[in-house]
Design a protein around this motif. Structure first.
Motif, mmCIF file in Angstrom:
data_model
loop_
_atom_site.group_PDB
_atom_site.id
_atom_site.type_symbol
_atom_site.label_atom_id
_atom_site.label_comp_id
_atom_site.label_asym_id
_atom_site.label_seq_id
_atom_site.Cartn_x
_atom_site.Cartn_y
_atom_site.Cartn_z
ATOM 1 N N ALA A 1 -3.934 20.294 -10.431
ATOM 2 C CA ALA A 1 -3.645 21.481 -11.244
ATOM 3 C C ALA A 1 -2.360 21.283 -12.039
ATOM 4 O O ALA A 1 -2.288 21.633 -13.231
ATOM 5 C CB ALA A 1 -3.535 22.714 -10.349
ATOM 6 N N ARG B 1 -5.899 18.864 0.366
ATOM 7 C CA ARG B 1 -5.346 20.137 -0.120
ATOM 8 C C ARG B 1 -4.245 19.907 -1.151
ATOM 9 O O ARG B 1 -4.192 20.598 -2.179
ATOM 10 C CB ARG B 1 -4.810 20.953 1.064
ATOM 11 N N HIS C 1 -12.594 16.961 -5.058
ATOM 12 C CA HIS C 1 -13.434 17.124 -3.872
ATOM 13 C C HIS C 1 -12.829 16.422 -2.658
ATOM 14 O O HIS C 1 -13.113 16.779 -1.513
ATOM 15 C CB HIS C 1 -14.826 16.571 -4.144
ATOM 16 N N ARG D 1 -5.276 18.900 -4.738
ATOM 17 C CA ARG D 1 -5.640 20.012 -5.614
ATOM 18 C C ARG D 1 -4.403 20.579 -6.310
ATOM 19 O O ARG D 1 -4.464 20.971 -7.481
ATOM 20 C CB ARG D 1 -6.361 21.087 -4.801
ATOM 21 N N HIS E 1 -14.075 19.441 1.945
ATOM 22 C CA HIS E 1 -15.007 19.899 0.906
ATOM 23 C C HIS E 1 -16.247 20.526 1.521
ATOM 24 O O HIS E 1 -16.694 21.598 1.073
ATOM 25 C CB HIS E 1 -15.399 18.725 0.012
ATOM 26 N N GLU F 1 -11.941 19.051 -11.787
ATOM 27 C CA GLU F 1 -10.789 19.925 -12.005
ATOM 28 C C GLU F 1 -10.139 20.292 -10.678
ATOM 29 O O GLU F 1 -8.919 20.321 -10.568
ATOM 30 C CB GLU F 1 -11.204 21.190 -12.760
ATOM 31 N N GLU F 2 -10.952 20.618 -9.683
ATOM 32 C CA GLU F 2 -10.456 20.768 -8.315
ATOM 33 C C GLU F 2 -11.037 19.614 -7.520
ATOM 34 O O GLU F 2 -12.237 19.575 -7.244
ATOM 35 C CB GLU F 2 -10.878 22.098 -7.696
#
Length: 398
Positions: free
Chosen positions: A301, A294, A323, A297, A216, A320-321
């Motif tokens: 989604a 990674r 950290h 994420r 992050h 939403e994404e």
């Protein structure tokens, strides 16, 4: 959702002998059994494994340490070797091993209180000591916590500058777990630290999950830790060790902390099994954490897409994404309804999508935490969406 004083599944250990189990206890047993049998999970934490499985971690011990050396006695030998490795990773002068993070942070902050002349510690209202440690700061260490903000984010530089009373230490939890494992931007973090220094305060990082923060921030562990005057890290949260923590910082502070560690009962006779598990975690898990972040994420989604496609009345993946490799999912149902759906899915399909407990977040609203580790890397976005669709079919009104 708390960092339980005892691991999940042990909450009923003090139940009266012969008493009938409650509905909550029966659900815990179902959940534990379903998790043990599940073929697909996003994370299989150590505390949900058997003793035999946990001991298997030490099969790799010879890869990370010379087992022909003598075991530790009151913090020497292998314990000192772990401390030196942590100090090197974090770029600090020294580090001290502690049996718990609660002890490590109390010791760090009372040491800073003595040096600054102020027992007041500024922190977030959702910080771990405020929510999960039974007021240990004030009850045990004589410290005075003051809450900078209760917003679901880290404090801002303006809030630090404008705080209406003096404090000697600013404590920042990175990431802030009870707000959804959230982090500030690198610029925001540096500004907050500068604001504290303008007030002649020292900065301590509660870095229980600091290991997960490098993607992050786009910075190394030593760069992140270098912003603070002292840092605490955990060996079991991100690294899946048996337990333990370290306090890192200036050599004089760490030496003083060792004295207080003894006074607090932390001078344990031998700790090599826990230390070995920490060394294995640093060797095996630490390099993989960026991959977990990674892929978290990707999972987040796919969860959003799956919930939208299932036409769940309202949902939120936060952030939403993500950290880090951990985040929260909120849904508009009671916690027990969601837990029943999650456990039933695991029992019937072998896929445990939401394996953590669901906690009440308000009337008809609940949340759970999602963690993506090695097992989660096997899930594609399509796998996640399919599991969400099956889960959603089990909800009322579906």
């Amino acid at each position: 959702m708390t960092d339980a004083v005892v691991p999940d599944g042990h909450e009923d250990d003090d139940r009266r002998a012969g008493a009938e189990p409650t509905a909550a206890e029966r659900m815990r047993e179902r959940r534990r059994a379903a998790f043990a049998k599940a073929e697909r999970v996003l994370w299989r934490p150590g505390f949900r494994r058997t003793v035999r499985e946990r001991l298997a971690v030490l099969d790799a011990a010879s890869e990370v340490y010379d087992l022909d050396g003598y075991a530790d006695v009151y913090g020497d030998g292998i314990v000192e070797d772990l401390e030196q490795r942590v100090a090197a990773l974090l770029g600090t002068e020294a580090a001290a091993f502690f049996p718990t993070g609660t002890m490590a942070q109390q010791v760090a902050l009372r040491c800073w209180a003595g040096r600054t002349g102020s027992p007041t510690v500024a922190l977030h209202a959702l910080a771990h000591p405020e929510v999960h440690e039974r007021h240990a700061f004030s009850q045990v260490s004589g410290l005075r916590p003051v809450r900078v903000t209760g917003e679901p984010r880290l404090p801002t530089a303006a809030e630090i500058r404008d705080f209406p009373e003096p404090f000697g230490t600013l404590m920042l939890e990175l990431p802030l777990r009870d707000a959804g494992f959230v982090l500030p931007t690198w610029e925001e973090l540096t500004e907050v630290v500068e604001a504290a220094r303008e007030r002649d305060a020292v900065v301590h990082f509660d870095g229980a999950r600091l290991w997960e923060c490098t993607p992050h921030f786009g910075r190394s562990l030593s760069e992140i830790a270098g912003l603070a005057d002292s840092v605490y890290v955990s060996f079991y949260k991100s690294l899946d060790g048996f337990g333990g923590a370290a306090l890192a910082g200036p050599r004089t502070l760490v030496e003083e902390a060792r004295t207080w560690r003894h006074r607090y009962g932390g001078a344990v006779y031998q700790q090599f099994p826990t230390v070995l598990s920490a060394l294995v975690g640093l060797e095996r898990e630490l390099p993989r954490l960026p991959d977990y972040v990674r892929h978290a994420r990707v999972v987040a989604a796919a969860l959003r897409e799956g919930l939208a496609a299932a036409e769940v009345p309202w949902s939120r993946v936060h952030p939403e994404e993500p950290h880090t490799n951990e985040f929260r999912v909120w849904l508009p149902y009671d916690a027990d309804v969601l837990m029943e759906a999650a456990v039933s899915q695991a029992e019937e399909t072998g896929t445990f999508l939401f394996a953590d407990a669901w906690d009440r977040g308000g009337p008809g609203l609940a949340f759970t935490e999602v963690s993506v580790r090695a097992q989660g890397l096997e899930w594609t976005a399509d796998d996640v969406r399919a599991a969400v669709a099956d889960f959603a079919r089990r909800l009322p009104g579906a």
